[in-house]
Design a protein around this motif. Structure first.
Motif, PDB file in Angstrom:
ATOM      1  N   PHE A  52       3.589   8.150 -17.041  1.00 47.13           N
ATOM      2  CA  PHE A  52       3.113   8.292 -15.671  1.00 47.13           C
ATOM      3  C   PHE A  52       1.649   7.869 -15.564  1.00 47.13           C
ATOM      4  O   PHE A  52       1.244   7.224 -14.589  1.00 47.13           O
ATOM      5  N   ARG A  53       0.845   8.231 -16.544  1.00 47.74           N
ATOM      6  CA  ARG A  53      -0.560   7.813 -16.540  1.00 47.74           C
ATOM      7  C   ARG A  53      -0.659   6.294 -16.640  1.00 47.74           C
ATOM      8  O   ARG A  53      -1.526   5.669 -16.011  1.00 47.74           O
ATOM      9  N   GLY A  54       0.217   5.700 -17.442  1.00 48.15           N
ATOM     10  CA  GLY A  54       0.236   4.236 -17.520  1.00 48.15           C
ATOM     11  C   GLY A  54       0.608   3.609 -16.191  1.00 48.15           C
ATOM     12  O   GLY A  54       0.042   2.582 -15.792  1.00 48.15           O
ATOM     13  N   MET A  55       1.561   4.228 -15.480  1.00 53.77           N
ATOM     14  CA  MET A  55       1.939   3.736 -14.157  1.00 53.77           C
ATOM     15  C   MET A  55       0.774   3.832 -13.176  1.00 53.77           C
ATOM     16  O   MET A  55       0.571   2.948 -12.331  1.00 53.77           O
ATOM     17  N   ALA A  56      -0.007   4.905 -13.278  1.00 53.21           N
ATOM     18  CA  ALA A  56      -1.157   5.073 -12.375  1.00 53.21           C
ATOM     19  C   ALA A  56      -2.160   3.935 -12.554  1.00 53.21           C
ATOM     20  O   ALA A  56      -2.702   3.398 -11.578  1.00 53.21           O
ATOM     21  N   HIS A  57      -2.403   3.552 -13.801  1.00 50.54           N
ATOM     22  CA  HIS A  57      -3.316   2.430 -14.047  1.00 50.54           C
ATOM     23  C   HIS A  57      -2.715   1.125 -13.541  1.00 50.54           C
ATOM     24  O   HIS A  57      -3.435   0.247 -13.024  1.00 50.54           O
ATOM     25  N   GLY A  58      -1.398   0.967 -13.674  1.00 49.42           N
ATOM     26  CA  GLY A  58      -0.743  -0.227 -13.163  1.00 49.42           C
ATOM     27  C   GLY A  58      -0.838  -0.331 -11.650  1.00 49.42           C
ATOM     28  O   GLY A  58      -1.055  -1.419 -11.097  1.00 49.42           O
ATOM     29  N   VAL A  59      -0.693   0.799 -10.961  1.00 50.16           N
ATOM     30  CA  VAL A  59      -0.809   0.815  -9.498  1.00 50.16           C
ATOM     31  C   VAL A  59      -2.220   0.414  -9.067  1.00 50.16           C
ATOM     32  O   VAL A  59      -2.409  -0.367  -8.121  1.00 50.16           O
ATOM     33  N   CYS A  60      -3.229   0.943  -9.755  1.00 51.98           N
ATOM     34  CA  CYS A  60      -4.618   0.592  -9.431  1.00 51.98           C
ATOM     35  C   CYS A  60      -4.851  -0.913  -9.580  1.00 51.98           C
ATOM     36  O   CYS A  60      -5.534  -1.534  -8.752  1.00 51.98           O
ATOM     37  N   GLU A  61      -4.275  -1.504 -10.613  1.00 54.35           N
ATOM     38  CA  GLU A  61      -4.440  -2.945 -10.834  1.00 54.35           C
ATOM     39  C   GLU A  61      -3.754  -3.739  -9.734  1.00 54.35           C
ATOM     40  O   GLU A  61      -4.311  -4.723  -9.229  1.00 54.35           O
ATOM     41  N   LEU A  62      -2.555  -3.333  -9.320  1.00 51.35           N
ATOM     42  CA  LEU A  62      -1.849  -4.042  -8.259  1.00 51.35           C
ATOM     43  C   LEU A  62      -2.626  -3.984  -6.939  1.00 51.35           C
ATOM     44  O   LEU A  62      -2.739  -4.993  -6.232  1.00 51.35           O
ATOM     45  N   ILE A  63      -3.154  -2.812  -6.610  1.00 45.89           N
ATOM     46  CA  ILE A  63      -3.919  -2.672  -5.369  1.00 45.89           C
ATOM     47  C   ILE A  63      -5.179  -3.532  -5.414  1.00 45.89           C
ATOM     48  O   ILE A  63      -5.558  -4.175  -4.429  1.00 45.89           O
ATOM     49  N   TRP A  64      -5.832  -3.567  -6.572  1.00 45.45           N
ATOM     50  CA  TRP A  64      -7.033  -4.383  -6.723  1.00 45.45           C
ATOM     51  C   TRP A  64      -6.722  -5.866  -6.527  1.00 45.45           C
ATOM     52  O   TRP A  64      -7.452  -6.587  -5.831  1.00 45.45           O
ATOM     53  N   ILE A  65      -5.612  -6.332  -7.106  1.00 43.73           N
ATOM     54  CA  ILE A  65      -5.230  -7.744  -6.964  1.00 43.73           C
ATOM     55  C   ILE A  65      -4.923  -8.074  -5.512  1.00 43.73           C
ATOM     56  O   ILE A  65      -5.341  -9.108  -4.982  1.00 43.73           O
ATOM     57  N   ARG A  66      -4.200  -7.187  -4.818  1.00 42.32           N
ATOM     58  CA  ARG A  66      -3.865  -7.447  -3.423  1.00 42.32           C
ATOM     59  C   ARG A  66      -5.122  -7.500  -2.554  1.00 42.32           C
ATOM     60  O   ARG A  66      -5.232  -8.334  -1.643  1.00 42.32           O
ATOM     61  N   ASN A  67      -6.094  -6.632  -2.842  1.00 42.18           N
ATOM     62  CA  ASN A  67      -7.342  -6.648  -2.075  1.00 42.18           C
ATOM     63  C   ASN A  67      -8.143  -7.921  -2.329  1.00 42.18           C
ATOM     64  O   ASN A  67      -8.755  -8.485  -1.409  1.00 42.18           O
ATOM     65  N   ILE A  68      -8.148  -8.387  -3.583  1.00 43.80           N
ATOM     66  CA  ILE A  68      -8.843  -9.639  -3.907  1.00 43.80           C
ATOM     67  C   ILE A  68      -8.205 -10.806  -3.155  1.00 43.80           C
ATOM     68  O   ILE A  68      -8.885 -11.658  -2.566  1.00 43.80           O
ATOM     69  N   LEU A  69      -6.868 -10.866  -3.160  1.00 44.73           N
ATOM     70  CA  LEU A  69      -6.178 -11.948  -2.465  1.00 44.73           C
ATOM     71  C   LEU A  69      -6.402 -11.871  -0.961  1.00 44.73           C
ATOM     72  O   LEU A  69      -6.526 -12.898  -0.285  1.00 44.73           O
ATOM     73  N   ARG A  70      -6.489 -10.654  -0.429  1.00 49.44           N
ATOM     74  CA  ARG A  70      -6.752 -10.497   1.002  1.00 49.44           C
ATOM     75  C   ARG A  70      -8.133 -11.033   1.359  1.00 49.44           C
ATOM     76  O   ARG A  70      -8.333 -11.655   2.409  1.00 49.44           O
ATOM     77  N   ASP A  71      -9.120 -10.795   0.494  1.00 41.60           N
ATOM     78  CA  ASP A  71     -10.458 -11.338   0.729  1.00 41.60           C
ATOM     79  C   ASP A  71     -10.462 -12.860   0.693  1.00 41.60           C
ATOM     80  O   ASP A  71     -11.317 -13.503   1.329  1.00 41.60           O
ATOM     81  N   LEU A  72      -9.518 -13.438  -0.048  1.00 41.72           N
ATOM     82  CA  LEU A  72      -9.412 -14.895  -0.133  1.00 41.72           C
ATOM     83  C   LEU A  72      -8.560 -15.477   0.989  1.00 41.72           C
ATOM     84  O   LEU A  72      -8.316 -16.683   1.023  1.00 41.72           O
ATOM     85  N   GLY A  73      -8.090 -14.611   1.886  1.00 44.46           N
ATOM     86  CA  GLY A  73      -7.297 -15.084   3.016  1.00 44.46           C
ATOM     87  C   GLY A  73      -5.810 -15.148   2.757  1.00 44.46           C
ATOM     88  O   GLY A  73      -5.068 -15.757   3.527  1.00 44.46           O
TER      89      GLY A  73
END
Length: 247
Positions: free
Chosen positions: A195-216
């Motif tokens: 579960f802790r590993g999943m939590a880190h995976g979720v944080c990474e996915l959200i970070w990637i989506r936010n980066i892509l959103r900043d790129l349009g």
């Protein structure tokens, strides 16, 4: 792109070198299939400098169920040589996710390496000998989503009993990030470790989506996170009874 180059030229002394071919040891090759990133020359140079170019190849970068640890009466090895080798392998893991976990393990013993630890480093080099031409491919494949995969062991460190989790993420089917990390806490069960590993995976996915959103680039579809532990998945889906799990 041309407007950006002209603007940067007004602020910095720079010139256009054309398409990227080689940067910090990473080779960039373009073809009809996509863009390849590799460090084949870096691998060959590393094997040559360490005298491992003619070694017997290995299929895996680390032994399964290894028990590497720091023992009180271990046979020490050259600390400077060990740190130099591991440092070079860390640079190589930028394009070689297949050795990321093994490099993460051997990097834990930089302050007090032993003969067993240097042998684990040589195991990684023998694995590189068998697959020195591997590369990352970035291509258009008709996939329009973001997904991640996570996994974790339980009490994998023989000394501290702490667990190690890892994840990798794909954007439109292309591998973009990966990481292996030993946690600072001791998990009380394999489900908690997962579960802790999943939590880190979720944080990474959200970070990637936010980066892509900043790129349009905006992804409206839900992101998928894959885990192989049924209990950990049920904990993540339960919005109420998870008071004993903290991350």
């Amino acid at each position: 792109m041309k407007a950006l180059q002209e603007y940067l030229a007004t602020k910095f002394e720079m010139k256009d070198l054309g398409k990227l071919i080689y940067f910090l040891g990473i080779e960039v090759v373009r073809s009809k299939h996509g863009v390849f990133l590799s460090q084949q020359k870096y691998v060959l140079d590393l094997l040559t400098k360490t005298g491992m170019l003619g070694c017997k190849p290995a299929e895996t970068p680390i032994e399964m169920n290894h028990k590497l640890e720091i023992l009180p009466y271990q046979n020490p090895t050259d600390k400077g040589c060990y740190q130099q080798l591991v440092g070079r392998l860390i640079c190589l893991s930028h394009t070689r996710p297949d050795i990321a976990y093994a490099v993460s393990v051997v990097s834990h013993f930089m302050h007090a390496p032993s003969e067993a630890h240097i042998e684990a480093v040589y195991q990684i080099l023998r694995c590189l000998k068998s697959a020195r031409g591997k590369s990352l491919l970035f291509s258009k494949n008709g996939i329009s989503n973001i997904e991640g995969y996570t996994d974790s062991d339980w009490a994998g460190d023989p000394t501290t009993k702490r667990h190690t989790s890892g994840y990798f993420t794909l954007v439109e089917g292309n591998l973009v990030t990966w990481k292996s990390k030993k946690h600072k806490v001791v998990a009380r069960s394999s489900a908690e470790a997962k579960f802790r590993g999943m939590a880190h995976g979720v944080c990474e996915l959200i970070w990637i989506r936010n980066i892509l959103r900043d790129l349009g680039i905006d992804y409206a579809k839900p992101m998928n996170l894959h885990c192989d532990n049924k209990v950990a998945i049920e904990i993540a889906q339960n919005l109420v009874q998870h008071d004993r799990i903290t991350c």
